[in-house]
Each structure stands twice: as C-alpha cells, then as structure tokens.
Write an enzyme that holds these catalytic residues in place. Structure first.
Site, PDB file in Angstrom:
ATOM      1  N   ASN A   1      17.682   4.433  17.989  1.00  0.00           N
ATOM      2  CA  ASN A   1      16.816   3.554  17.214  1.00  0.00           C
ATOM      3  C   ASN A   1      17.618   2.997  16.045  1.00  0.00           C
ATOM      4  O   ASN A   1      17.852   3.695  15.059  1.00  0.00           O
ATOM      5  CB  ASN A   1      15.590   4.321  16.708  1.00  0.00           C
TER       6      ASN A   1
ATOM      7  N   THR B   1      15.963   3.508  12.363  1.00  0.00           N
ATOM      8  CA  THR B   1      16.052   4.823  11.727  1.00  0.00           C
ATOM      9  C   THR B   1      17.511   5.225  11.512  1.00  0.00           C
ATOM     10  O   THR B   1      17.842   5.867  10.512  1.00  0.00           O
ATOM     11  CB  THR B   1      15.331   5.888  12.569  1.00  0.00           C
TER      12      THR B   1
ATOM     13  N   LYS C   1      25.314  10.563  20.047  1.00  0.00           N
ATOM     14  CA  LYS C   1      26.072  11.340  19.070  1.00  0.00           C
ATOM     15  C   LYS C   1      25.233  11.453  17.796  1.00  0.00           C
ATOM     16  O   LYS C   1      24.449  10.572  17.483  1.00  0.00           O
ATOM     17  CB  LYS C   1      27.394  10.659  18.733  1.00  0.00           C
TER      18      LYS C   1
ATOM     19  N   GLU D   1      24.721  13.103   9.371  1.00  0.00           N
ATOM     20  CA  GLU D   1      25.674  13.601   8.374  1.00  0.00           C
ATOM     21  C   GLU D   1      26.995  12.836   8.404  1.00  0.00           C
ATOM     22  O   GLU D   1      27.947  13.219   7.729  1.00  0.00           O
ATOM     23  CB  GLU D   1      25.912  15.095   8.615  1.00  0.00           C
TER      24      GLU D   1
ATOM     25  N   ILE E   1      22.885   4.456  20.147  1.00  0.00           N
ATOM     26  CA  ILE E   1      21.992   4.484  18.997  1.00  0.00           C
ATOM     27  C   ILE E   1      20.560   4.376  19.524  1.00  0.00           C
ATOM     28  O   ILE E   1      20.137   3.318  20.007  1.00  0.00           O
ATOM     29  CB  ILE E   1      22.302   3.329  18.023  1.00  0.00           C
TER      30      ILE E   1
END
Length: 759
Positions: A651, A654, A721, A725, A649
C-alpha cells in the site's frame, strides 16, 4: 477488536487506512480506554537513587490518605518469579523483578505500588511514601569509573564478530585511510500513549488490557511470572498508540497490577507517568564506535575495522551488535569487527526503531563520507564503486539489492549534480548550505504466523490473526491482502487483531508484520479459492464444469475461468456449505514446525536479514540539505529525500507515511534527540516532552519519499520486504555529512546542536 475496511476505496494501490476515521474522531479504543466495572486506580513509587538498597520504607502517611486500598512493597509482595529478557529468549524487557528485595539496580526502579479508589488519592499516597536508602556511587555510562566492559562474544556464544582477512595490515598499507570515533546518545521512545495496564480477575482467570506488540508473548510471560496456567490468561490490545519497540517486551509493572487486582478482588488500572516511562520500560542505549577504513586510489575499500561499545544494565547483557549489518554493506577487501557491552547502574535498554542500524550505520556512513573527502571523490560515486551483490565475508548472495538504483534515482530527484563539492562553497546570504547523503538498510525478516479466514456467500470476509496495529496500517494491508486474493473489494473485509484468543501472529518488531501476516492470510485465502474452484469445476450443471482448476480465479464476487463466471452464491450451493472457514499456518524457509509451536507459546522468532542461504535486506538512499547560519550557528534542515527499494509495496499510501515518519525521526536523531543523564547520580533529567527535544512543525519543511521498483520473489510468496524501520536509518549520517559540507567542521557525536558548532 474488529476493524472493518468500510472507509476504503477500491483502488488497487494507496487505499486509505481502514482505521483512519475512528482514530481521528476519537472512536478507536486503546487498552486504557476499555471500560471495566468498579476499577481501583494504581500509581507507582520509584527509587530516587541509582545504586544501593532501601534502608527503610515508611507507608504510614500514604495509608492515611482517604481512599487508599492497598500498598505493595518488597516487604509484603515479594512473590513474583524470576524471568529472562526478550533478547535472551525470555519475554521481558529486564530481568529485574519488582519488589523482590531492597536492592536498587537503577534510578526510577519500582519500589511500591499504591492502589486507591481514585487516581488522585493513589497519586497523592505514592508521593507520601518515605524511603531512605543506603546509597552507593553509581557508574553512569560508557567510560565511567566502575563500569564492566565485556566482549559480546564472551557473553553470547551465538554471536560471531564478522571478520575477513588481515584488516589491520590492509588498513596500514592503504594509501587513503579514515580513523575516527563516533557516538550516539541514549534515546527514549516517548510514545504518545503512556505505559498503561488494566487487570481484571474473574473465576481465577485474568484479562489484561495493555498496549502490546506481542500479545502471545505477554500472555505466556505473565503466566510464567505469576506461576499460573497460560490458558487462564487473556491479553487484549486492539490498538497501540505508539510503541517503536518499547511495548514488544513485558515491563515489570504488569504483574504488579495483576497482583494488586487479585489481592483486592476487583479490577485495577495503572497509567504510569511519562517520567516513569523513562525507567520502567526500555530505551535506546548510548553507543561508541571506533571505525577505520582504508581504500586504494580508485576508491575501492580495502579494509573496514569497527569496534563498538554499547551501554546496558548490571544484570542484563542486552546488545544489538549492528556489525552484522554493516559488515555486509559494501565490497570490503577485509573486515575486522568487535562489539562490547558496558554494564553500568542503569535500567536495561531494549529495542527502539531499527535498533542496530540507527547507531551502527551512522558510524559507518559518516566514515564513508570522510573517506570520500580524503579521496576527493563524490560520496554517491564512492558508494556505487563499492556496491556488492554478495556478503564479502561469507560469499552468500543477496536475494535482491537495489542500493545503486536508490542512489541514482535519489540523486537525480534531489538535484545532486548541482552540488559544489568543496566544503563551505554553497551559500545563500548568511546561510551556509550543505548537502549530504547516506545509505539506508534494514534486514528483511519474516516470522511464522497463523490466521483464520472466513468467507460467506455474500462476499463478506472475516480475517483473524493476533497481529498488532501499532500505527503501521496492519488492519489496512491485511484486509487488502485478503481482498486481493479473494477477488473482492477491501470494504468487504473485516480484520480482527490484537487479541490472544486469535491465531498466533508475529511480534510487531523487526519490520516483519506485513510480510508475515499477508503471507499466511494469502495462504488461507488460496485454500478457500481452491475449495470454491473445485466445487464449481465438478458440479454437473455448473457453467465451469470440466474446466481445469488451475485456470480458476476469484474476481468481483465470482468464480471465473476464462470468459465464464459463476456467482459466489452458486459456488457455495454446489459446495453444500453456507460458509467457508480456513485456518492456515505459514512457516518460513529455514524454519520448522517447532518454531510455530514456539510462537504459540509466546516465543518470537524470525529469519531473514543476514541469516540464511541468502542475504535479505531492503535498501534506501537518504539525501538531506542543511543550512547553518554563519553568525549564530543555527541549524535548519529544509529538505530531505529518501529513495527506497523494499520489494512489493502493498500500500503506497501507508508505506509512504511510514517512510516519511522515519525520515523525520532520523532528523530528530541527528539534530534534537538525546536523553540527558546526570553524571553524578545516573538519573535522567529531561523526562518530559518539554525538555526531551523532538522536532516540531517548524523544524520540518520538505520531506519526499521515492519508491524504487524492485521484485524479489525469493524472500516470501508476495515479495514483501519490511520498511517500517528503513526510513530512519542513515538520516543522522546524511545530516552530519551535510553539516560538514556546509561548514567544513566534522562533528562525530550526536545530536548536533547549535552549541556544538559554536564550540
């Protein structure tokens, strides 16, 4: 457009958005905000029928409106070239070329463009255009008279329906079975930023200001339709005020505005109405699903059969074919799938956030819940029993798969162990309480990309890439990646995006932006670091002279090796340069330089997901609590929780916002959202935000996002990744499953509303 990271803190994770302040203060400039000299204003006139042809078109009353400059119809502007849709290797949302003749393919088709000195004059004139038609009876939707049904395998030779073994026989012999039909409605994106275009010609060169998820695709698509040199086109889109797929392919409005601007020899601005956005752009088509599952007494799924039908337009066989994802979800013993397209008299659908997974995973995950009920088994446990680390059809392994961890951690955080299994057994006064769960998934994809990174001795960094800020935090994470790689603070980095003069960036779709952009930016930064390190290692008077370059790093504005450091200014001096600028290209595994060349010519391509030697997916587990009033049927969803494993991840701040927004969209998909269609006329009837139902603050209470740690260095060098969506997948099924748990009533057609439960 530059976006400096000046508002960011130096925390290595969860740094604030670089563009937050200018957005909330109104300083961000979207394409329609761009000032141009002496613009004229355009408005569209659209068809009032869904099938037939124009008999007459009278523009006399429109021309009499003071200030009208030009009116384009098929009678005087039939000059645009044929095009292909994005899904067929083109760059457009539909192959229906505007003003190419009298034929009407769908309701709301563009029949005229009016240009005037003011918006008010153009709008008045557009309303005064009188069109008479030879109207024919339209075919409206799946199951309507006159539609054409075709297997996708017949219209797309690259499509293969996943199959394994004899699923019919396995289903027939299974002691526990599900045989059910599900449906999802048409839905429209309704971005807050409307569909706008501003075109400016200067010396036979065209500049287009338009919200875009793919500026290179727009550049080459407009050039193709106009028959001009792409080098004479410039597309600018620094910010996009919501897109969700609707601005990834060109609509047919753009070329008309460009044509009008060329005819008038002055800039022309168009802001289509929200109602027109329902028909001049794409949408999520309605789908139907027939799902059959068979399992043994221990819950092992022996058979998975899934036939689906997707609505599309007459000329375009657009489809999403989501069985390529659902067929690899669990350790099925056998598989049989088939996808069909249904051609009707409607505008061409297109990509909408998680295009295949939202409808197809809904059908699968609702059926999984029905199977758990038949087995008298906990639905989390049923999913755990059928987890797999490989594709059941081909045997290819997953690069990583943390679904079980998501289910376990999500269930623990949600308090799933306190769930009473029997439907209708949980109650709070007059409210029936239900808990439901579902799997979320989204393919991990990556695109070729190019970037240019520039570093100066004072530690200032400029990153240029024609990627797109669509609300996903691209300015932030790209700047963050450069800062991390160069050992600097994020506020030292300025990022330039959304401009076709920049190095080619990926389409902002398929949740590939972060993976694709940070990979290539890191590559360019590594080249800069290597140059500085070699300069420091070879300079005679350098304190780092003679040290192995492999030990060098950049940190806090210095070149570092072990306990020895050199300021950047000194390293630049040894290098003999006042600036270092590196251009890099990143070509993913299984792709070739030809794919990079295609990107530079406006063709998007991605790899990953179900393609390639390994399956690459992000996973999640959705948990939802619903409350249904026992007397009125009112439905509330007071609590939703998603646990997600999406590699590194970049950030958390966000990312959490992306996932939270996805969960809320999933609640909307389950309980609110549907485009209502008049079944007599094939016209949309709720084409505004008053009638198109979406959640408001009162509908959303507790939404929690959990990150499940996951490392996957196979997918790309940074282990990123996509998750933009992922968050809205599976929520609709979790809600439907929770409503069954609360009421004992199984509703298979979305959305689920009060009137559904009272029927």
């Amino acid at each position: 457009m530059a976006m400096a990271a000046s508002a960011l803190q130096s925390s290595p994770d969860a740094i604030p958005r670089a563009d937050a302040r200018i957005k909330v203060t109104g300083q961000a400039r979207y394409p329609s905000d761009m000032a141009v000299a002496n613009p004229a204003f355009a408005c569209l006139a659209t068809s009032a029928i869904a099938r037939g042809s124009i008999r007459t078109i009278d523009v006399d009353a429109a021309r009499s409106v003071p200030g009208v400059l030009d009116i384009l119809t098929y009678q005087n502007a039939n000059v645009l070239k044929p095009v292909k849709i994005f899904a067929d290797g083109g760059r457009f949302g539909t192959s229906i070329v505007p003003l190419s003749g009298p034929k009407i393919w769908h309701d709301g088709q563009i029949v005229a463009l009016v240009v005037a000195e003011t918006f008010q004059a153009a709008s008045e004139a557009a309303r005064k255009i009188a069109v008479s038609y030879y109207a024919e009876t339209p075919s409206v939707t799946i199951g309507s008279d006159g539609v054409t049904v075709k297997p996708v395998a017949d219209v797309d030779k690259t499509h293969k329906d996943p199959t394994l073994g004899d699923a019919e026989a396995a289903h027939g012999a299974a002691p526990f079975t599900v045989d059910a039909e599900y449906s999802t409605p048409a839905q429209h994106h309704n971005p807050i930023e409307l569909f706008t275009t501003t075109c400016v010609w200067a010396d036979d060169k065209l500049t287009v200001y338009e919200p875009s998820q793919f500026v290179y695709g727009f550049k080459y698509g407009i050039a193709e339709q106009f028959g001009i040199d792409p080098d004479d086109l410039h597309v600018v889109s620094p910010f996009v005020g919501g897109a969700f797929g609707s601005k990834g392919s060109l609509t047919q409005r753009t070329a008309l505005v460009a044509l009008a601007a060329r005819r008038l020899k002055r800039p022309v601005k168009l802001v289509a109405t929200r109602s027109q956005g329902f028909t001049i752009a794409t949408y999520r088509a309605e789908t139907r699903h027939h799902v059959r599952l068979g399992a043994d007494r221990q819950g092992k799924i022996l058979a998975y059969l899934h036939e689906a039908w997707e609505l599309t337009s007459r000329p375009d066989d657009y489809n999403v074919s989501g069985t390529t994802s659902t067929a690899v979800m669990y350790d099925y013993g056998s598989v049989a799938t088939k996808v069909n397209v249904v051609n009707a008299d409607r505008n061409t659908p297109g990509f909408m956030r998680a295009p295949p997974e939202v409808p197809y995973m809904y059908a699968l995950e609702a059926a999984i819940d029905e199977l758990a009920v038949a087995l008298v088994m906990d639905p989390v446990e049923l999913r755990r029993i059928n987890d797999t680390m490989k594709d059941p059809v081909t045997g290819r392994p997953y690069s990583s798969r943390s679904l079980v961890e998501c289910l376990e951690q999500g269930a623990e955080a949600f308090g799933w162990r306190n769930r009473s299994a029997a439907p209708g057994s949980m109650r709070d006064g007059d409210w029936l309480v239900g808990w439901g769960c579902a799997t979320a998934c989204y393919p991990t994809q990556i695109s070729p990309a190019a970037a240019r990174v520039r570093l100066t001795p004072d530690g200032s960094v400029r990153v240029s890439i024609a990627a797109h800020e669509i609300g996903n935090g691209a300015y932030t994470v790209i700047g963050q990646a450069a800062a991390e790689r160069l050992g600097l603070k994020p506020e030292n980095v300025t990022v330039y995006l959304g401009d076709s003069v920049l190095p080619a960036g990926p389409v902002a779709g398929g949740s590939n932006t972060t993976a694709s952009t940070t990979t290539v930016v890191a590559k360019a930064c590594d080249a800069i670091r290597d140059k500085l390190s070699r300069a420091a290692a070879t300079a005679g008077e350098s304190p780092l002279a003679g040290k192995p370059v492999a030990e060098f790093a950049l940190a806090d504005g210095r070149v570092v090796a072990g306990n020895t450091a050199m300021p950047l200014e000194d390293a630049f001096r040894h290098l003999g340069q006042s600036v270092i600028e590196e251009y890099a290209e990143s070509i993913p595994r299984s792709m070739s330089p030809d794919d990079m060349n295609k990107l530079y010519h406006g063709h998007a391509s991605m790899t990953g997901g179900p393609k390639g030697e390994k399956l690459a997916f992000a996973f999640g587990a959705q948990f939802v609590e619903v409350r249904v009033h026992a007397l009125t049927g009112e439905i509330r969803a007071p609590r939703a929780l998603g646990a997600f494993a999406a590699g590194r991840i970049m950030n958390p701040r966000t990312a959490r916002s992306q996932l939270m927004g996805g969960i809320i969209w999933g609640l909307s998909s389950a309980l609110h959202e549907a485009t209502e269609i008049d079944e007599r006329t094939a016209r949309y009837v709720n084409t505004n935000l008053a009638d198109y139902l979406i959640p408001v603050n009162a509908d959303i209470q507790s939404v929690e996002v959990l990150f499940v740690p996951e490392t996957d260095n196979w997918i790309n060098p940074l282990g990123v990744k996509g998750l933009g969506e992922l968050g809205n997948v599976g929520v609709n099924a979790a809600v439907a499953n929770a409503i069954f748990h609360a009421t004992g009533k199984r509703v298979r057609d979305l959305p689920i509303r009060l009137e559904t439960l009272l029927a």
